[in-house]
Design a protein around this motif. Structure first.
Motif, PDB file in Angstrom:
ATOM      1  N   ARG B 262       0.920  -1.206  -0.013  1.00  0.00           N
ATOM      2  CA  ARG B 262      -0.009   0.058   0.001  1.00  0.00           C
ATOM      3  C   ARG B 262       0.993   1.320   0.027  1.00  0.00           C
ATOM      4  O   ARG B 262       0.884   2.259  -0.699  1.00  0.00           O
ATOM      5  CB  ARG B 262      -0.829  -0.068   1.283  1.00  0.00           C
ATOM      6  CG  ARG B 262      -2.075   0.757   1.336  1.00  0.00           C
ATOM      7  CD  ARG B 262      -3.152   0.725   0.242  1.00  0.00           C
ATOM      8  NE  ARG B 262      -3.472  -0.766  -0.038  1.00  0.00           N
ATOM      9  CZ  ARG B 262      -4.241  -1.142  -0.673  1.00  0.00           C
ATOM     10  NH1 ARG B 262      -4.963  -0.481  -1.643  1.00  0.00           N
ATOM     11  NH2 ARG B 262      -4.543  -2.519  -0.925  1.00  0.00           N
ATOM     12  N   LEU B 263       2.008   1.201   0.896  1.00  0.00           N
ATOM     13  CA  LEU B 263       3.041   2.411   0.996  1.00  0.00           C
ATOM     14  C   LEU B 263       3.579   2.568  -0.537  1.00  0.00           C
ATOM     15  O   LEU B 263       3.761   3.739  -0.707  1.00  0.00           O
ATOM     16  CB  LEU B 263       3.822   2.384   1.887  1.00  0.00           C
ATOM     17  CG  LEU B 263       4.728   3.148   2.251  1.00  0.00           C
ATOM     18  CD1 LEU B 263       4.106   4.617   2.766  1.00  0.00           C
ATOM     19  CD2 LEU B 263       5.758   2.890   3.537  1.00  0.00           C
ATOM     20  N   LEU B 266       1.347   4.371  -2.805  1.00  0.00           N
ATOM     21  CA  LEU B 266       1.388   5.910  -2.351  1.00  0.00           C
ATOM     22  C   LEU B 266       2.774   6.583  -2.773  1.00  0.00           C
ATOM     23  O   LEU B 266       2.536   7.668  -3.275  1.00  0.00           O
ATOM     24  CB  LEU B 266       1.148   5.861  -1.049  1.00  0.00           C
ATOM     25  CG  LEU B 266       0.830   7.328  -0.408  1.00  0.00           C
ATOM     26  CD1 LEU B 266      -0.219   7.422   0.601  1.00  0.00           C
ATOM     27  CD2 LEU B 266       2.157   8.182   0.091  1.00  0.00           C
ATOM     28  N   LYS B 267       3.717   5.736  -2.809  1.00  0.00           N
ATOM     29  CA  LYS B 267       5.013   6.447  -3.339  1.00  0.00           C
ATOM     30  C   LYS B 267       4.793   6.680  -4.848  1.00  0.00           C
ATOM     31  O   LYS B 267       5.491   7.745  -5.187  1.00  0.00           O
ATOM     32  CB  LYS B 267       6.103   5.440  -3.033  1.00  0.00           C
ATOM     33  CG  LYS B 267       6.992   5.792  -1.894  1.00  0.00           C
ATOM     34  CD  LYS B 267       7.506   4.463  -1.283  1.00  0.00           C
ATOM     35  CE  LYS B 267       8.931   3.973  -1.779  1.00  0.00           C
ATOM     36  NZ  LYS B 267       9.467   2.906  -0.790  1.00  0.00           N
ATOM     37  N   ALA B 269       2.076   7.124  -6.403  1.00  0.00           N
ATOM     38  CA  ALA B 269       1.326   8.307  -6.720  1.00  0.00           C
ATOM     39  C   ALA B 269       2.185   9.670  -6.405  1.00  0.00           C
ATOM     40  O   ALA B 269       1.816  10.609  -7.449  1.00  0.00           O
ATOM     41  CB  ALA B 269      -0.103   8.182  -5.797  1.00  0.00           C
ATOM     42  N   LEU B 270       2.980   9.771  -5.425  1.00  0.00           N
ATOM     43  CA  LEU B 270       3.750  10.912  -5.406  1.00  0.00           C
ATOM     44  C   LEU B 270       4.781  11.245  -6.338  1.00  0.00           C
ATOM     45  O   LEU B 270       4.984  12.177  -6.759  1.00  0.00           O
ATOM     46  CB  LEU B 270       4.564  10.778  -3.967  1.00  0.00           C
ATOM     47  CG  LEU B 270       3.757  10.912  -2.573  1.00  0.00           C
ATOM     48  CD1 LEU B 270       4.682  10.638  -1.523  1.00  0.00           C
ATOM     49  CD2 LEU B 270       3.282  12.385  -2.577  1.00  0.00           C
ATOM     50  N   ARG B 271       5.373  10.081  -6.758  1.00  0.00           N
ATOM     51  CA  ARG B 271       6.564  10.257  -7.765  1.00  0.00           C
ATOM     52  C   ARG B 271       5.851  10.647  -9.144  1.00  0.00           C
ATOM     53  O   ARG B 271       6.467  11.508  -9.768  1.00  0.00           O
ATOM     54  CB  ARG B 271       7.008   8.814  -8.078  1.00  0.00           C
ATOM     55  CG  ARG B 271       8.361   8.593  -7.182  1.00  0.00           C
ATOM     56  CD  ARG B 271       9.314   7.322  -7.695  1.00  0.00           C
ATOM     57  NE  ARG B 271       9.737   6.517  -6.743  1.00  0.00           N
ATOM     58  CZ  ARG B 271       9.066   5.461  -6.220  1.00  0.00           C
ATOM     59  NH1 ARG B 271       8.243   4.837  -6.737  1.00  0.00           N
ATOM     60  NH2 ARG B 271       9.717   4.889  -5.263  1.00  0.00           N
ATOM     61  N   ALA B 273       3.228  12.336  -9.308  1.00  0.00           N
ATOM     62  CA  ALA B 273       2.470  13.570  -8.809  1.00  0.00           C
ATOM     63  C   ALA B 273       0.936  13.079  -9.441  1.00  0.00           C
ATOM     64  O   ALA B 273       0.189  13.999  -9.887  1.00  0.00           O
ATOM     65  CB  ALA B 273       2.807  14.954  -9.508  1.00  0.00           C
ATOM     66  N   ASP B 274       0.522  11.925  -9.039  1.00  0.00           N
ATOM     67  CA  ASP B 274      -0.707  11.497  -9.631  1.00  0.00           C
ATOM     68  C   ASP B 274      -1.757  11.974  -8.496  1.00  0.00           C
ATOM     69  O   ASP B 274      -2.220  11.342  -7.744  1.00  0.00           O
ATOM     70  CB  ASP B 274      -0.862   9.905  -9.660  1.00  0.00           C
ATOM     71  CG  ASP B 274      -2.243   9.397 -10.117  1.00  0.00           C
ATOM     72  OD1 ASP B 274      -3.185   9.978 -10.181  1.00  0.00           O
ATOM     73  OD2 ASP B 274      -2.075   8.375 -10.706  1.00  0.00           O
ATOM     74  N   LEU B 278      -3.808   9.885  -5.318  1.00  0.00           N
ATOM     75  CA  LEU B 278      -3.421  10.271  -4.013  1.00  0.00           C
ATOM     76  C   LEU B 278      -4.666  10.792  -3.262  1.00  0.00           C
ATOM     77  O   LEU B 278      -4.868  10.145  -2.238  1.00  0.00           O
ATOM     78  CB  LEU B 278      -2.625  11.401  -3.981  1.00  0.00           C
ATOM     79  CG  LEU B 278      -1.785  12.045  -2.955  1.00  0.00           C
ATOM     80  CD1 LEU B 278      -1.169  10.693  -1.985  1.00  0.00           C
ATOM     81  CD2 LEU B 278      -0.987  13.239  -3.039  1.00  0.00           C
TER      82      LEU B 278
END
Lengths: 313, 313
Positions: B262-263, B266-267, B269-271, B273-274, B278
């Motif tokens: 799961r983490l 999220l990473k 999505a951050l990478r 910039a989704d 997020l």
């Protein structure tokens, strides 16, 4: 009027853009301290503004940033980070020459960039700020005057910022009972990634992970007391945290990476049933947490200035 | 004596092996409810036992399990999980024929195995149990009579367990104000891995991760309010959690794996910039956490039996 002398409030006209938990609590705290005479609130949501009026948090409201900031002595931007640039742009032509502008965003690099892009000649009077206080609740109904008492407010002045503007924003925050600290933007964003953005990320990920499990009904049913504390921050506003995570994503990705590495070590210890490695790690963590807790407590005692250094092994 | 009638206590002689937060709180709660006549404490640490005597938590103490359990009606093992097998072995020859034995361990499969190995003919009177309550503090000085009020105690009877023994242990826990629930060992260990052992693992890993960073002094200094709640469980006893992690390591490894997945999302999505991914994840997590919190609150209201199912998307 006190003792027959007219007391001039620190701030005549205060404009709060975004009257939620933080903006609302700031207005309440300054009113309680008689540090401002008139508060005008601005938000996209009229219902919230009416609620803020009814609660006495603001005295007046405007639906657009231009009219809200017109004639204000102090403008506080307290909206999710993603809106900062547009809001600063909207006020730029309306600010009177001495008006101070500050914000409360949890990541400062994007705010600094937005200010440089949008505030033009007014940039010297913009003081980026971050009250390190909050609860998991949102909205003006969750605001309270004591929110900042005993908490830190970090100001991150830019090279362009007028020191007198910094002093005046500092004074405002001190009226709420907060301790004001100066830090540069980069250091702020790096520190906050570790202490705040990473924990929030983990809490959201954990709850999302459990909510996807087949046993989710029983999982949430049989969660122990510690679970409520541990996951409380996952009840925070998703739109606010969406913006923070994206605004500070490079720093956040870096600390997530470091965390994952640590978790991987713990997994290895478990897989290999490495009793010593596991015990060392848990003992080290407890020691660090206990030092932190002791410092938190001693900070609350009078006459203390700050906590000691956490342990490193 | 009440109203001239002799009141016979539920338990005549109660032996508590391990007089810490849980063992001490149980003794206090049962004394307060007049549910036991005499409490004998047993531990490796004589200082703690003397403290327990001074606090009125126990009436007597013994340094060895054999003499502590001799003549007891109810024996409660409240020591770290790694000691359970040795303790059950030490008492086996000393228990009188009707003596009930129970424990408070946070993982039940290793306890069940230990009991089968050690208790011999007495196995039918052994009721594995787990009070889902506690604080991050340890030791008898942290114990209090109200610890179990409104909390759940999970009993995980074995196939070999006498139903009457289960009833009597249930009655004991109900005297503390707890709600008793039955569950099989496997389900218990799987659920607790998710709701308790995983959060503790994450909290310990986070604090350990931060304590290794170069900026650790400032990190702990500028941590916000949410950080204290989020990391509180990392102040729990390392030896207790060492034993729990190892006892339930297969289930724990599995949920850590799911969390890491799961983490990782999220990473990503951050990478990238989704923003949508997020926002979806944070919104989903907040919704699940809010349902959990609402159910917690409604459980505290009278006449409610349990929370509804958490959301799944």
């Amino acid at each position: 009027m006190e003792g027959g002398c007219a007391v001039v409030a620190l701030i005549g006209r205060l404009a709060i853009i975004g009257v939620g938990l933080i903006g609302g609590s700031l207005a309440r705290a300054l009113k309680r301290a008689r540090a401002c005479e008139h508060v005008i609130g601005c938000a996209r949501n009229q219902e919230g503004l009416k609620k803020a009026m009814a609660l006495g948090v603001i005295d007046e409201f405007a639906m657009d940033v231009g009219s809200a900031t017109e004639g204000a002595d102090m403008v506080v931007v307290a909206t999710p980070l993603g809106t900062t640039e547009a809001i600063l742009k909207s006020m730029a032509g309306h600010l009177h020459a001495d008006a101070l502008v500050t914000d409360v965003g949890s990541a400062k690099a994007t705010v600094a960039a937005a200010a440089r892009k949008s505030l033009d000649r007014h940039l010297a009077l913009f003081v980026p700020g971050h009250p390190v206080a909050g609860t998991e609740k949102s909205g003006v109904e969750a605001s309270f005057a004591e929110l900042f008492e005993g908490h830190r407010v970090i100001l991150t002045p830019l090279l362009e910022t007028d020191p007198k503007a910094v002093q005046r924003v500092q004074k405002m925050w001190e009226k709420t009972g907060a301790e004001v600290i100066m830090m540069d933007v980069e250091r702020h964003d790096k520190l906050l990634a570790a202490t705040s953005h990473l924990p929030h990320t983990l809490a959201y990920s954990l709850v999302d992970c459990l909510a996807q499990m087949d046993e989710r009904a029983d999982i949430f049913r049989f969660a122990a007391g510690g679970f409520a504390d541990f996951t409380r921050i996952a009840s925070s506003s998703p739109s606010m945290w969406h913006d923070i995570c994206l605004a500070n994503r490079d720093n956040l990705l870096e600390v997530i990476e470091q965390f994952s590495h640590r978790l991987e070590e713990l997994k290895d210890a478990l897989r290999e049933a490495d009793s010593n490695a596991l015990m060392e790690m848990l003992t080290r963590a407890k020691a660090a947490r206990d030092v932190y807790a002791a410092n938190c407590n001693s900070q609350r005692a009078p006459g203390k200035t700050g906590p000691a250094v956490g342990p490193k092994s």
